[in-house]
Write a protein that holds these residues in place. Sequence first.
Motif, short mmCIF file in Angstrom:
data_model
loop_
_atom_site.label_atom_id
_atom_site.label_comp_id
_atom_site.label_asym_id
_atom_site.label_seq_id
_atom_site.Cartn_x
_atom_site.Cartn_y
_atom_site.Cartn_z
N PHE A 1 -4.42 -15.93 0.02
CA PHE A 1 -5.13 -15.54 1.23
C PHE A 1 -4.24 -14.73 2.17
CE2 PHE A 1 -8.01 -19.26 0.30
CZ PHE A 1 -9.12 -18.48 0.03
N ILE A 2 -2.96 -15.10 2.26
CA ILE A 2 -2.04 -14.34 3.11
C ILE A 2 -1.90 -12.91 2.59
CG2 ILE A 2 0.38 -14.13 3.83
CD1 ILE A 2 0.48 -17.18 3.93
N GLY A 3 -1.75 -12.76 1.26
CA GLY A 3 -1.67 -11.43 0.69
C GLY A 3 -2.92 -10.61 0.94
N GLY A 4 -4.09 -11.24 0.79
CA GLY A 4 -5.34 -10.53 1.08
C GLY A 4 -5.44 -10.12 2.54
N ALA A 5 -5.02 -10.99 3.45
CA ALA A 5 -5.05 -10.66 4.87
C ALA A 5 -4.10 -9.51 5.18
CB ALA A 5 -4.69 -11.89 5.70
N ALA A 6 -2.93 -9.50 4.54
CA ALA A 6 -1.97 -8.42 4.77
C ALA A 6 -2.51 -7.08 4.28
CB ALA A 6 -0.65 -8.75 4.09
N LEU A 7 -3.24 -7.09 3.16
CA LEU A 7 -3.82 -5.84 2.68
C LEU A 7 -4.96 -5.37 3.59
CD1 LEU A 7 -3.99 -3.67 0.45
CD2 LEU A 7 -5.63 -5.16 -0.73
N ARG A 8 -5.73 -6.31 4.10
CA ARG A 8 -6.85 -5.95 4.95
C ARG A 8 -6.39 -5.39 6.29
NH1 ARG A 8 -10.21 -8.06 8.88
NH2 ARG A 8 -12.45 -7.56 8.63
N ASP A 9 -5.32 -5.96 6.85
CA ASP A 9 -4.83 -5.52 8.16
C ASP A 9 -3.31 -5.41 8.11
OD1 ASP A 9 -4.53 -4.82 10.77
OD2 ASP A 9 -5.24 -6.73 11.62
N PRO A 10 -2.78 -4.40 7.42
CA PRO A 10 -1.31 -4.28 7.31
C PRO A 10 -0.63 -4.02 8.64
CG PRO A 10 -2.40 -2.33 6.44
CD PRO A 10 -3.48 -3.33 6.70
N HIS A 11 -1.36 -3.45 9.60
CA HIS A 11 -0.74 -3.17 10.91
C HIS A 11 -0.33 -4.47 11.59
CE1 HIS A 11 0.05 -1.23 14.74
NE2 HIS A 11 -0.72 -2.11 15.32
N ALA A 12 -1.15 -5.52 11.45
CA ALA A 12 -0.83 -6.80 12.09
C ALA A 12 0.43 -7.42 11.51
CB ALA A 12 -2.01 -7.76 11.94
N PHE A 13 0.74 -7.09 10.26
CA PHE A 13 1.94 -7.63 9.61
C PHE A 13 3.13 -6.67 9.70
CE2 PHE A 13 -1.42 -10.14 7.82
CZ PHE A 13 -0.86 -11.35 7.49
N GLY A 14 2.97 -5.54 10.36
CA GLY A 14 4.06 -4.58 10.49
C GLY A 14 4.44 -3.92 9.18
N LEU A 15 3.45 -3.65 8.31
CA LEU A 15 3.73 -3.11 6.98
C LEU A 15 3.46 -1.62 6.87
CD1 LEU A 15 2.12 -5.96 4.81
CD2 LEU A 15 4.51 -5.72 5.51
N LEU A 16 3.01 -0.97 7.94
CA LEU A 16 2.67 0.44 7.87
C LEU A 16 3.88 1.31 8.17
CD1 LEU A 16 -0.81 0.52 9.67
CD2 LEU A 16 -0.33 0.51 7.21
N ASP A 17 3.98 2.42 7.47
CA ASP A 17 5.03 3.40 7.71
C ASP A 17 4.71 4.18 8.98
OD1 ASP A 17 6.24 6.30 7.34
OD2 ASP A 17 7.38 4.95 6.04
N ASP A 18 5.68 4.30 9.88
CA ASP A 18 5.43 4.96 11.16
C ASP A 18 5.10 6.44 10.99
OD1 ASP A 18 5.91 2.59 12.49
OD2 ASP A 18 8.06 3.00 12.72
N ALA A 19 5.69 7.08 9.99
CA ALA A 19 5.48 8.52 9.81
C ALA A 19 4.14 8.82 9.15
CB ALA A 19 6.62 9.10 8.99
N THR A 20 3.79 8.08 8.10
CA THR A 20 2.59 8.39 7.32
C THR A 20 1.42 7.48 7.63
OG1 THR A 20 3.28 6.95 5.49
CG2 THR A 20 4.03 9.24 5.44
N ASP A 21 1.65 6.38 8.35
CA ASP A 21 0.62 5.39 8.65
C ASP A 21 0.01 4.82 7.38
OD1 ASP A 21 -0.68 3.90 10.62
OD2 ASP A 21 -2.49 5.12 10.46
N ARG A 22 0.82 4.72 6.33
CA ARG A 22 0.38 4.12 5.07
C ARG A 22 1.21 2.88 4.77
NH1 ARG A 22 -0.16 8.41 0.32
NH2 ARG A 22 -1.10 6.53 -0.59
N LEU A 23 0.71 2.06 3.89
CA LEU A 23 1.40 0.82 3.53
C LEU A 23 2.74 1.13 2.87
CD1 LEU A 23 1.07 -2.31 3.38
CD2 LEU A 23 0.11 -1.98 1.10
N ARG A 24 3.80 0.54 3.40
CA ARG A 24 5.12 0.77 2.82
C ARG A 24 5.23 0.12 1.46
NH1 ARG A 24 7.26 -0.25 8.23
NH2 ARG A 24 7.81 -2.36 7.59
N ILE A 25 6.11 0.67 0.61
CA ILE A 25 6.21 0.19 -0.77
C ILE A 25 6.72 -1.24 -0.82
CG2 ILE A 25 8.53 1.15 -1.07
CD1 ILE A 25 7.73 1.74 -3.98
N GLU A 26 7.65 -1.60 0.08
CA GLU A 26 8.14 -2.98 0.06
C GLU A 26 7.05 -3.96 0.52
OE1 GLU A 26 9.77 -1.13 3.95
OE2 GLU A 26 9.39 -0.55 1.86
N GLY A 27 6.19 -3.51 1.42
CA GLY A 27 5.07 -4.35 1.82
C GLY A 27 4.08 -4.56 0.69
N ALA A 28 3.78 -3.48 -0.04
CA ALA A 28 2.88 -3.60 -1.19
C ALA A 28 3.48 -4.51 -2.26
CB ALA A 28 2.58 -2.21 -1.77
#
Length: 270
Positions: free
Chosen positions: A102-129
């Motif tokens: 459930f935590i993994g699903g929540a992180a995929l649904r809202d990666p911004h809340a977990f700080g997983l987005l790349d600041d430059a591209t606004d996409r999910l970082r590879i380490e977060g994925a």
Amino acid sequence: MMEGVNATILAGWSLAALLFAAALLAPLGGGLRRGAHLAGAAMMVAGAVTLYSHDVMALPQICAALIAGSAIGLALGRGMPRSALPSLMSGLIGQAGLAAVFIGGAALRDPHAFGLLDDATDRLRIEGAAAIGAAVACGAMACAGAAAVLWRGAAGRWHPLVAAAMLPATGGLVAAFIATPDLGRLLACIGAAWLAGWTVVKWALSWGTGPALALVGGFAGWSLAASAFLMENMPMAVAGGLAGAAGSLFGARLCGGAGRKGLADAGRRP
């Protein structure tokens, strides 16, 4: 991604992980009561460290939940026969794996809340994925393994073959998810990991409940470590890694040699 580690918090999580590992080993020598006491001590240490390491906003509600959970656990423990306690422990450990899913699903649904987005591209970082994929895969394996212990039944000849096929398949699907994170690939990871965890633990049950419990605990520990990375909690990641390594190595040792010689012989000749 993670901040500096507080030595007190790290020591507390490490102690909790070691107590959990000792609780898994205790029933194998006939010490079910000792294992229950160790597991209870581990939960108390983990709860105390969690409260110490966070700014708690709802302490009364948390205390009420702890009291209610303790009462339910006490009722279950006193009302079940001793032979069923390992299965009960397996079910409770499997819930930790389900929480990681459930935590993994929540992180995929809202990666911004977990700080997983790349600041430059606004996409999910590879380490977060990678952390999401690992948490979901290990959590699904722990949950499926716990279900296999609870379901019982004899292991079929096909279980080792399916396990040998599904373990690398799970790794490949996690790698595919890391390359292109989306919900479909995450669901595929969950399905493959569930089948892998079920067949591996079913195969381990042919050596006894001890190796199966150790493997379930190992899967849950790895899922906890990946979930802690998502929540930026390095001490919890260390504790999960210790529990995962202890459970996986101990389960593999019992399946590979000590389970055939017997625990007493294994203790005299490691």
